[in-house]
Design a protein around this motif. Sequence first.
Motif, PDB file in Angstrom:
ATOM      1  N   CYS A  72       0.824  -1.108  -0.174  1.00  0.00           N
ATOM      2  CA  CYS A  72       0.087   0.076  -0.180  1.00  0.00           C
ATOM      3  C   CYS A  72       0.937   1.192  -0.041  1.00  0.00           C
ATOM      4  N   VAL A  73       0.913   2.051  -1.008  1.00  0.00           N
ATOM      5  CA  VAL A  73       1.562   3.311  -0.952  1.00  0.00           C
ATOM      6  C   VAL A  73       0.657   4.413  -1.468  1.00  0.00           C
ATOM      7  N   ALA A  74       1.171   5.642  -1.104  1.00  0.00           N
ATOM      8  CA  ALA A  74       0.409   6.813  -1.404  1.00  0.00           C
ATOM      9  C   ALA A  74       0.400   7.277  -2.733  1.00  0.00           C
ATOM     10  N   LEU A  75      -0.753   7.411  -3.101  1.00  0.00           N
ATOM     11  CA  LEU A  75      -0.951   8.068  -4.724  1.00  0.00           C
ATOM     12  C   LEU A  75      -1.045   9.515  -4.293  1.00  0.00           C
ATOM     13  N   SER A  76      -1.980   9.817  -3.386  1.00  0.00           N
ATOM     14  CA  SER A  76      -2.154  11.183  -3.185  1.00  0.00           C
ATOM     15  C   SER A  76      -2.677  11.370  -1.492  1.00  0.00           C
ATOM     16  N   GLU A  77      -3.023  12.402  -1.188  1.00  0.00           N
ATOM     17  CA  GLU A  77      -3.498  12.409   0.333  1.00  0.00           C
ATOM     18  C   GLU A  77      -4.596  11.489   0.643  1.00  0.00           C
ATOM     19  N   THR A  78      -5.536  11.592   0.062  1.00  0.00           N
ATOM     20  CA  THR A  78      -6.654  10.615   0.111  1.00  0.00           C
ATOM     21  C   THR A  78      -6.587   9.328  -0.700  1.00  0.00           C
ATOM     22  N   THR A  79      -5.857   8.952  -1.684  1.00  0.00           N
ATOM     23  CA  THR A  79      -5.985   7.847  -2.224  1.00  0.00           C
ATOM     24  C   THR A  79      -4.551   6.920  -2.298  1.00  0.00           C
TER      25      THR A  79
END
Length: 160
Positions: A72-79
């Motif tokens: 699980c990695v960050a794509l954006s603050e919320t995604t």
Amino acid sequence: MHSIQIRPFEALDAPWLVAVHDFLYSRDEGFDDSFVVLVKEILDDFITNHDAKRERGWIAECDGKPLGSIFCVALSETTAKLRLFLLLPEARGMGLGKRMLESCMGFARGAGYTEMRLWTHESHKAACALYGSTGWQLMDSKPVHSFGVDLVEQSWKIQL
């Protein structure tokens, strides 16, 4: 199989993960070396730059033998973005993939993400069936030429 556990990814897992991606994807999908280069870049970036509060990787294993991975990695603050979801053939069909996916999605929820996305190929029929059965929605599907072969690339998302 004996007791299967899902434990946190460690940097020492990276060589195995690169090698198994290389072996399985070249054997089963006909992918060229550009794929393993991408896997190595993803892992190197994760090891060097990941935010431990919002990004995590896991290794499924049985008696110390690795069976698969999910990240699980960050794509954006919320995604969040699901990456490097892999199960060895001998570990498939036992519900382990669903368990790993649920663990990853649970982490994403707990980390404050409201949505997850992933990118895959139509040829990964079991994984795509799992995504569909757990509430993921297919956003886009298009023919591409990647990793030396013709594929149908897919983008999926789920609200957490």
